[in-house]
Design a protein around this motif. Structure first.
Motif, PDB file in Angstrom:
ATOM      1  N   LYS A  35       0.859  -1.189   0.000  1.00 11.05           N
ATOM      2  CA  LYS A  35       0.000   0.000   0.000  1.00 11.05           C
ATOM      3  C   LYS A  35       0.886   1.226   0.000  1.00 11.05           C
ATOM      4  N   ILE A  36       0.601   2.138  -0.920  1.00 10.82           N
ATOM      5  CA  ILE A  36       1.329   3.410  -0.938  1.00 10.82           C
ATOM      6  C   ILE A  36       0.287   4.498  -0.761  1.00 10.82           C
ATOM      7  N   ARG A  37       0.464   5.309   0.264  1.00 11.27           N
ATOM      8  CA  ARG A  37      -0.559   6.321   0.531  1.00 11.27           C
ATOM      9  C   ARG A  37       0.047   7.710   0.640  1.00 11.27           C
ATOM     10  N   ASN A  38      -0.675   8.686   0.116  1.00 12.00           N
ATOM     11  CA  ASN A  38      -0.278  10.092   0.211  1.00 12.00           C
ATOM     12  C   ASN A  38      -1.476  10.860   0.738  1.00 12.00           C
ATOM     13  N   ARG A  39      -1.230  11.789   1.613  1.00 13.32           N
ATOM     14  CA  ARG A  39      -2.361  12.539   2.154  1.00 13.32           C
ATOM     15  C   ARG A  39      -1.946  13.960   2.499  1.00 13.32           C
ATOM     16  N   ALA A  40      -2.834  14.904   2.254  1.00 12.35           N
ATOM     17  CA  ALA A  40      -2.597  16.302   2.627  1.00 12.35           C
ATOM     18  C   ALA A  40      -3.780  16.798   3.447  1.00 12.35           C
ATOM     19  N   ASN A  41      -3.489  17.506   4.531  1.00  8.99           N
ATOM     20  CA  ASN A  41      -4.530  18.067   5.395  1.00  8.99           C
ATOM     21  C   ASN A  41      -4.286  19.553   5.567  1.00  8.99           C
ATOM     22  N   GLY A  42      -5.349  20.311   5.658  1.00  2.96           N
ATOM     23  CA  GLY A  42      -5.182  21.733   5.931  1.00  2.96           C
ATOM     24  C   GLY A  42      -6.365  22.250   6.709  1.00  2.96           C
ATOM     25  N   SER A  43      -6.112  23.174   7.642  1.00  2.00           N
ATOM     26  CA  SER A  43      -7.244  23.793   8.329  1.00  2.00           C
ATOM     27  C   SER A  43      -6.907  25.238   8.648  1.00  2.00           C
ATOM     28  N   TYR A  44      -7.916  26.062   8.630  1.00  2.00           N
ATOM     29  CA  TYR A  44      -7.738  27.474   8.941  1.00  2.00           C
ATOM     30  C   TYR A  44      -8.871  27.886   9.858  1.00  2.00           C
ATOM     31  N   GLU A  45      -8.508  28.473  10.989  1.00  2.00           N
ATOM     32  CA  GLU A  45      -9.524  28.881  11.940  1.00  2.00           C
ATOM     33  C   GLU A  45      -9.410  30.374  12.181  1.00  2.00           C
ATOM     34  N   LEU A  46     -10.534  31.044  12.131  1.00  2.00           N
ATOM     35  CA  LEU A  46     -10.544  32.478  12.342  1.00  2.00           C
ATOM     36  C   LEU A  46     -11.496  32.817  13.474  1.00  2.00           C
ATOM     37  N   GLN A  47     -10.958  33.473  14.491  1.00  2.00           N
ATOM     38  CA  GLN A  47     -11.783  33.946  15.596  1.00  2.00           C
ATOM     39  C   GLN A  47     -12.266  35.327  15.176  1.00  2.00           C
ATOM     40  N   ILE A  48     -13.503  35.408  14.720  1.00  2.00           N
ATOM     41  CA  ILE A  48     -13.996  36.673  14.170  1.00  2.00           C
ATOM     42  C   ILE A  48     -14.065  37.733  15.266  1.00  2.00           C
ATOM     43  N   ASP A  49     -14.680  37.379  16.370  1.00  2.00           N
ATOM     44  CA  ASP A  49     -14.657  38.236  17.554  1.00  2.00           C
ATOM     45  C   ASP A  49     -14.800  37.302  18.746  1.00  2.00           C
ATOM     46  N   SER A  50     -15.009  37.856  19.932  1.00  2.00           N
ATOM     47  CA  SER A  50     -15.029  36.959  21.088  1.00  2.00           C
ATOM     48  C   SER A  50     -16.276  36.077  21.100  1.00  2.00           C
ATOM     49  N   PHE A  51     -17.196  36.312  20.176  1.00  2.00           N
ATOM     50  CA  PHE A  51     -18.415  35.512  20.162  1.00  2.00           C
ATOM     51  C   PHE A  51     -18.500  34.518  19.005  1.00  2.00           C
ATOM     52  N   SER A  52     -17.762  34.746  17.939  1.00  2.00           N
ATOM     53  CA  SER A  52     -17.952  33.860  16.791  1.00  2.00           C
ATOM     54  C   SER A  52     -16.635  33.437  16.144  1.00  2.00           C
ATOM     55  N   SER A  53     -16.666  32.267  15.544  1.00  2.00           N
ATOM     56  CA  SER A  53     -15.476  31.746  14.880  1.00  2.00           C
ATOM     57  C   SER A  53     -15.869  30.915  13.661  1.00  2.00           C
ATOM     58  N   VAL A  54     -14.938  30.810  12.720  1.00  5.17           N
ATOM     59  CA  VAL A  54     -15.137  29.992  11.520  1.00  5.17           C
ATOM     60  C   VAL A  54     -13.939  29.071  11.394  1.00  5.17           C
ATOM     61  N   LYS A  55     -14.193  27.817  11.044  1.00  3.11           N
ATOM     62  CA  LYS A  55     -13.095  26.894  10.815  1.00  3.11           C
ATOM     63  C   LYS A  55     -13.317  26.169   9.489  1.00  3.11           C
ATOM     64  N   ILE A  56     -12.319  26.220   8.641  1.00  2.00           N
ATOM     65  CA  ILE A  56     -12.414  25.555   7.342  1.00  2.00           C
ATOM     66  C   ILE A  56     -11.367  24.444   7.320  1.00  2.00           C
ATOM     67  N   THR A  57     -11.777  23.253   6.973  1.00  2.82           N
ATOM     68  CA  THR A  57     -10.792  22.172   6.875  1.00  2.82           C
ATOM     69  C   THR A  57     -10.906  21.525   5.501  1.00  2.82           C
ATOM     70  N   MET A  58      -9.779  21.062   5.008  1.00  9.42           N
ATOM     71  CA  MET A  58      -9.758  20.361   3.728  1.00  9.42           C
ATOM     72  C   MET A  58      -8.749  19.248   3.840  1.00  9.42           C
ATOM     73  N   ASN A  59      -9.061  18.106   3.282  1.00  6.16           N
ATOM     74  CA  ASN A  59      -8.042  17.075   3.205  1.00  6.16           C
ATOM     75  C   ASN A  59      -8.306  16.170   2.024  1.00  6.16           C
ATOM     76  N   GLY A  60      -7.241  15.639   1.500  1.00  4.45           N
ATOM     77  CA  GLY A  60      -7.377  14.780   0.334  1.00  4.45           C
ATOM     78  C   GLY A  60      -6.309  13.717   0.358  1.00  4.45           C
ATOM     79  N   GLY A  61      -6.569  12.596  -0.275  1.00  5.16           N
ATOM     80  CA  GLY A  61      -5.587  11.526  -0.279  1.00  5.16           C
ATOM     81  C   GLY A  61      -5.603  10.754  -1.575  1.00  5.16           C
ATOM     82  N   MET A  62      -4.449  10.142  -1.864  1.00  7.11           N
ATOM     83  CA  MET A  62      -4.325   9.290  -3.039  1.00  7.11           C
ATOM     84  C   MET A  62      -3.591   8.059  -2.577  1.00  7.11           C
TER      85      MET A  62
END
Lengths: 243, 926
Positions: free
Chosen positions: B383-410
């Protein structure tokens, strides 16, 4: 300016010169634990944890005093403290009864599953007096510092307008009432939020009776041997239990 | 009052030394009014360090007297509210009563000092009522401390005593990163802060604590300096290199490094091993492989940490066979803008080659007879596996936040498997024989992404969150199936079936979902949670079977074994949860209802099937906290489970011609009830613990099986509904420590009862399984000297099938462990552990299964600061390790054996290196 000074002088004389030195009353203390500071290190999971829990745990205590006796006990509830009380730990709801004429105190401490009743003579603390002052709950307080338990720094603020030489927990021995205490090593402060001139009956000062009887030296040995493998976290708790 | 003061005086001198005492007396008076001041505090301080030696208060006439002070030089301090302090040197002589006469106090008055503000553009900023100095703009000498920096700042002065004045006013407080006092304690690292560690010096008029707390400005302000420390003071790296080798050809090497600059981290690692390690271990994964931790906060159950691991994780190979593996990866993370922005990215590569071989012996219990099946197999896979992961989190203010994640593999996989199996009657006559070889060559690709938005409202407990996610997978494979199946009747060959086919499989799947959750506090302790999810799933499955067309090419399509299906699923899921939180207890009730529409289209035949179904998920929980260390929790979950499409209408395939599945269009959903009870009690002083947990499930209309084993030993099976399946288990553990002996004793019990109903060759069958295990343990530890632990656990198992009450499988299994770590002088550590496994032989399995697996190693820490380690270790010294598992399900009992790692030795050299840092310890230690 002269007028204000005059007025101030007048007020001062009316308030203080006519023997308005307090001998009985009720003080409310606010204990503030910096919960985030209790976690050492920079591990990622710690940073995550800190994000989700409030930085401070705030609890209130009442201090009742009549002449030569006083009682320090848990006060009003803080509705902001959720069920997950991160500041919680051993000896966080102590009751301390002090008798200044007999130079003794009796303290109830719940340490995990064990209730202790510590009976001992009042602690002798070597206070260093400084010239710094600060107003706490309307009282001008002078700063004093001390080192307790060999290495733990304590900063205290006392006012000479209250005659009883007591303070929160079992702090005492300054020429007046301690209205503020800060202990950086355990990231905790106690500050008076209000001082009430109410008549406190002696009967309200109930000496705690529950718990396994011990004295400070024995308790300290017990804790040290019981928790020696717990490391840094427990050391902080031992300081907390002994103060 | 007089009496009281008197008693105070006595009290505070009771503990003074009684020999050579002196007395001090005097009178305190007011200068202006010339009146005696009562209740003034008269204190005697030690001259050298201002330590309070004794104090008293003046009486009604302003008179005071202090006795019992040793002779010497002191400071006399007299204070009275509203009067200026009186301070003077005091000399107390031996056995002489000192009368210092009248002490005159002056009423307080303060002179306002002149206000001077000098400005220097750029380096100084004004915001609201704060003046901010950028520390780097003011030149100080290298290694200068903060005091020297402050002297350079315009508008600030520092006098000889170290007192600071800002714009003419005395600075009352110095904060470090907004914290008071915590910079005052010399034992805390922030003391003696170097000037170059300071980012900004902020001079502000701090409102009183009360004003800050209530938000009401009471006009009281104190001059305050806040030292904001630089974040990027920490630059450095840490890492590890480990090389291990052993004859004949064993190796296990790894290297890893983490470079950090403030919050920015770059890490890389590489490993190669043929002794079971297939990647980084758990704690190395956290430090070098990228953080994959997620947290959730829930009022009811507290903090939840979860690690979104994938099959790259896990350092040690526990499976079958002997693996050879290579792994590499890189990680980048950064936080900026006061940690409001957080980016994480990682790439990983992994290649694993595994050779496996083994055998399985199975007993089939049938109403009128018994069958035995022997299977031998060997395989090789890569088995040969390759994988990439990424995430970005933004604390918009003290009440709200957004988190984006992406990952892919071959990944690519190749494999070749050989099977030989034979079925025998209870008397040993052949029933069938099968010889099968399969090869596969496949690719798996996937791409996933999600977006999570969370918002808290000002009203405590009101929150909303939105989660959008998408998943795409694309898999294809090509392979060969070669098989010869022989069937016997009455000991003679009756039928031979030869298969020589090529299989091409292609699967594509795209799914998307959006989920919205909302929490509303109905009161301080009651919360209502609502959630809704909309999801779709579209997939296409293509399966083609070819046989040789006569010219050596596999191009002739076999229609009966080829198919193409499209699936479309639409799901609507909504629910609620009512939660009550009290100090001592909390409970919740709620549930979800999900409606799904499932459509299967047969592309070749151009027909389609649609199913609609409703799933119910009721739930409830109750937690009670007796004390901080004693709790009980009770949880109930119910859920419906739908039959799979394979169970209703299977796709015909022939990869295993001895196991044939039939569809059941009348199959209904099953309903599961699950009850969990957990109790724990812990005593901290003698480390006594009690854990009790119970787990029970009951299934209504369980999707069970109806098996028919024909006289040729072929199994034809079909899913059916059956009532009465259950599974109950109880676990209890008790332990305590004998402090005096440093000895910890513990014991436990683990019991399980389960029932499974099915139909075998037309007869209703009830399978009953009972298991009971005990555990006894003892451990002794002497800090930094020796750690020993012993564990012993006997387990008894019994299985019965109602169709053959005479065939009962029962056996004991004993496991004993001993672990020893011994710290020898000269930084040498000796470790050994031994596992004894005794498995009672049964009527069917008469082979010896006892194993003694013994490992030992000796290591020595070398180099400065113990950063190096040389270790010699032998694994499985007695060369007895076998891969073994015994499995009892329904009316089948099987024993599997497989090849696994056996005796080898390794000589390892490990070097840990670091500059300005070290690997943070993980949550659970290493």
């Amino acid at each position: 300016m002269k007028k204000t000074l005059l007025l101030f002088g007048f007020l001062a004389t009316t308030i203080f010169s006519h023997a308005q030195f307090l001998v009985r009353g009720k003080i409310e203390f606010e204990r503030k634990i910096n919960v985030h500071k209790q976690f050492d290190g920079d591990a990622e999971w710690l940073n995550e944890l800190k994000k989700h829990i409030p930085q401070y745990n705030i609890t209130y205590f009442d201090f009742l005093f009549t002449g030569d006796k006083s009682l320090y006990k848990p006060g009003k509830e803080n509705p902001d403290n959720g069920r997950d009380n991160w500041g919680e730990g051993p000896a966080k709801e102590n009751v301390v009864y002090a008798d200044y004429s007999k130079n003794t105190f009796t303290s109830f401490k719940k340490v995990f599953e064990q209730n202790f009743l510590v009976e001992d003579s009042l602690k002798k603390i070597q206070w260093k007096i400084t010239s710094d002052t600060r107003k706490i709950a309307g009282f001008e307080c002078r700063k004093a510092t001390a080192i307790i338990m060999d290495s733990v720094y304590v900063f205290a603020f006392y006012t000479d307008e209250i005659i009883v030489s007591g303070g929160p927990e079992s702090f005492n021995g300054l020429p007046g009432m301690i209205l503020g205490v800060a202990i950086p090593r355990i990231s905790t402060t106690w500050f008076a939020t209000k001082v009430e001139l109410t008549e406190v009956a002696e009967t309200e000062l109930k000496k705690p009776v529950k718990g396994k009887k011990t004295d400070l030296a024995t308790l300290q040995t017990t804790l040290q041997t019981s928790f020696k493998e717990w490391g840094k976290y427990m050391q902080r708790n031992i300081w907390f239990i002994i103060i | 009052m007089k009496k009281f003061v008197c008693s105070l005086t006595i009290l505070f001198f009771a503990f003074q030394f009684s020999y050579s005492q002196t007395t001090l007396k005097g009178t305190v008076i007011d200068t202006s009014e010339k009146k005696n001041l009562s209740n003034s505090v008269v204190s005697i301080l030690r001259k050298t360090d201002s330590v309070l030696i004794a104090f008293t208060r003046s009486d009604g006439q302003g008179k005071f007297q202090i006795t019992a002070v040793k002779p010497g030089t002191y400071l006399l301090m007299v204070t009275h509210p509203t009067y200026a302090d009186f301070m003077d040197d005091l000399q107390l002589l031996d056995s002489v009563a000192t009368d210092i006469g009248q002490i005159m106090l002056i009423q307080k008055s303060q002179l306002l000092q002149e206000v001077i503000i000098k400005q220097q553009l750029g380096a100084i900023r004004f915001r609201k009522d704060t003046i901010e100095y950028v520390a780097d703009s003011f030149k100080v000498q290298a290694n200068a401390n903060v005091e020297e920096l402050l002297k350079k700042l315009p508008g600030l002065t520092v006098n000889k005593k170290g007192e600071i004045t800002a714009q003419g006013e005395k600075v009352e407080k110095v904060l470090v990163d907004g914290e008071e006092f915590f910079g005052d304690d010399p034992t805390i690292a922030t003391q003696n802060i170097r000037a170059d560690a300071v980012d900004k010096v902020q001079v502000l008029d701090k409102k009183s604590d009360q004003a800050e707390f209530t938000g009401i400005d009471d006009g009281k302000k104190t001059k305050t300096i806040n030292l904001k420390l630089k974040e990027d003071k920490k630059n450095g790296y840490f890492g590890k290199v480990s090389v291990a080798g052993g004859l004949k050809d064993n190796y296990s090497n790894e290297a890893m490094i983490n470079l950090f600059k403030g919050k920015r981290k770059i890490a890389a690692f590489g490993t190669m091993s043929n002794t079971g390690k297939t990647g980084l271990n758990w704690s190395d994964q956290q430090n070098y492989g990228g953080n994959n931790m997620n947290t959730e906060m829930d009022e009811g159950s507290g903090m939840i940490f979860f690690y979104s691991g994938d099959d790259f994780d896990g350092g040690n190979f526990n499976g079958e066979g002997v693996p050879k593996s290579w792994a590499a990866g890189g990680h980048f993370s950064n936080k900026w803008n006061s940690d409001k922005n957080n980016f994480n990215g990682s790439i990983r590569y992994n290649k694993v080659n595994v050779k496996t071989g083994g055998s399985t012996l199975t007993q089939f219990i049938l109403p009128d007879t018994l069958y035995y099946n022997n299977e031998r197999r060997n395989s090789f896979s890569q088995k040969i596996r390759n994988r990439a992961n990424g995430s970005y989190e933004l604390q918009i203010d003290s009440f709200s936040s957004v988190k984006i994640t992406m990952n892919g593999g071959m990944s690519m996989s190749q494999g070749i498997n050989n099977f030989f199996s034979e079925a025998l009657t209870s008397t040993g006559q052949p029933v069938n024989r099968s010889n099968r070889t399969t090869t596969t060559d496949g690719n798996n690709n996937d791409l996933n992404s999600s977006l999570l938005y969370k918002k808290r409202f000002r009203k405590k407990g009101r929150t909303i969150s939105l989660n959008l996610s998408q998943k795409y997978t694309f898999n294809d494979s090509e392979g060969m199936l070669n098989a010869i199946n022989e069937f016997y009747t009455k000991n003679s060959l009756f039928l031979t079936d030869t298969i020589d086919q090529k299989k091409v499989v292609e699967n594509r799947m795209f799914s998307g979902s959006s989920k919205i959750s909302y929490t509303e506090p109905l009161s301080k302790s009651i919360f209502l949670e609502l959630n809704y999810l909309l999801g779709t799933n579209n997939s296409a499955s293509l399966r083609r079977t070819f046989e040789e067309n006569g010219s050596g090419k596999y191009e002739a399509l076999i229609d009966s074994l080829s198919n193409e299906f499209d699936y479309h699923i639409l799901t609507n899921n909504g629910g609620f949860n009512l939660r009550v939180n009290k100090k001592k207890y909390n409970f919740s009730v709620g549930g979800n209802v999900s409606g799904s529409r499932f459509r299967q289209t047969d592309v070749i035949k151009d027909t389609s099937l649609t199913y609609n179904y409703v799933n119910l998920f009721p739930r409830g929980s109750f937690n009670y906290t007796f004390t901080q260390q004693r709790r009980i929790s009770i949880n109930y979950d119910g859920n419906t489970r739908q039959p799979s499409i394979e169970q209703i209408q299977p796709v015909r395939e022939n990869s295993d011609p001895l196991n044939i599945r039939l569809g059941n269009p009348d199959l209904r959903q099953e309903f599961n009830h699950t009850l969990r009870v957990f109790f724990y009690d812990y005593k901290v002083f003698n480390e006594r613990n009690i854990w009790v947990s119970f787990y029970g499930t009951k299934t209504d209309n369980a999707i069970s099986s109806k098996d028919f084993i024909d006289t040729l030993g072929r199994k034809v099976y079909q899913a059916i509904n059956k009532d009465g399946n259950y599974n109950l288990s109880l676990y209890a553990d008790y332990g305590f420590k004998i402090k005096k002996l440093n000895l910890r004793l513990s014991g436990g019990i683990n019991a399980r009862v389960s029932r499974y109903n099915n139909i075998v060759n037309g007869i209703d069958n009830v399978n009953d399984n009972k298991n009971i295990g005990f555990r006894l343990g003892a451990s002794y530890s002497k800090e930094k000297k020796i750690d020993i632990s012993l564990n012993s656990s006997p387990t008894y198992s019994e299985t019965k099938s109602s169709i053959r009450k005479d065939v009962v499988t029962k056996y004991w299994q004993f496991e004993h462990n001993i672990d020893l770590t011994w710290q020898l002088p000269k930084k040498i550590e000796f470790k050994t552990d031994c596992e004894f496994i005794q498995r009672q032989r049964t009527a069917v399995f008469a082979d010896n299964n006892n194993v003694i697996k013994w490992n030992a190693s000796i290591g020595k820490k070398i180099l400065k600061n113990e950063t190096g380690l040389v270790k010699f270790g032998i694994y499985d010294i007695l060369n007895q390790n076998i891969g073994f598992s015994r499995d009892i399900t329904n009316n089948y009992i099987s024993e599997r054996r497989y090849n696994t790692l056996m005796r080898y030795w390794l000589l390892t050299f490990t070097w840990n290196f670091a500059k300005n840092g070290k690997a943070p310890t993980s949550m659970f230690g290493d």
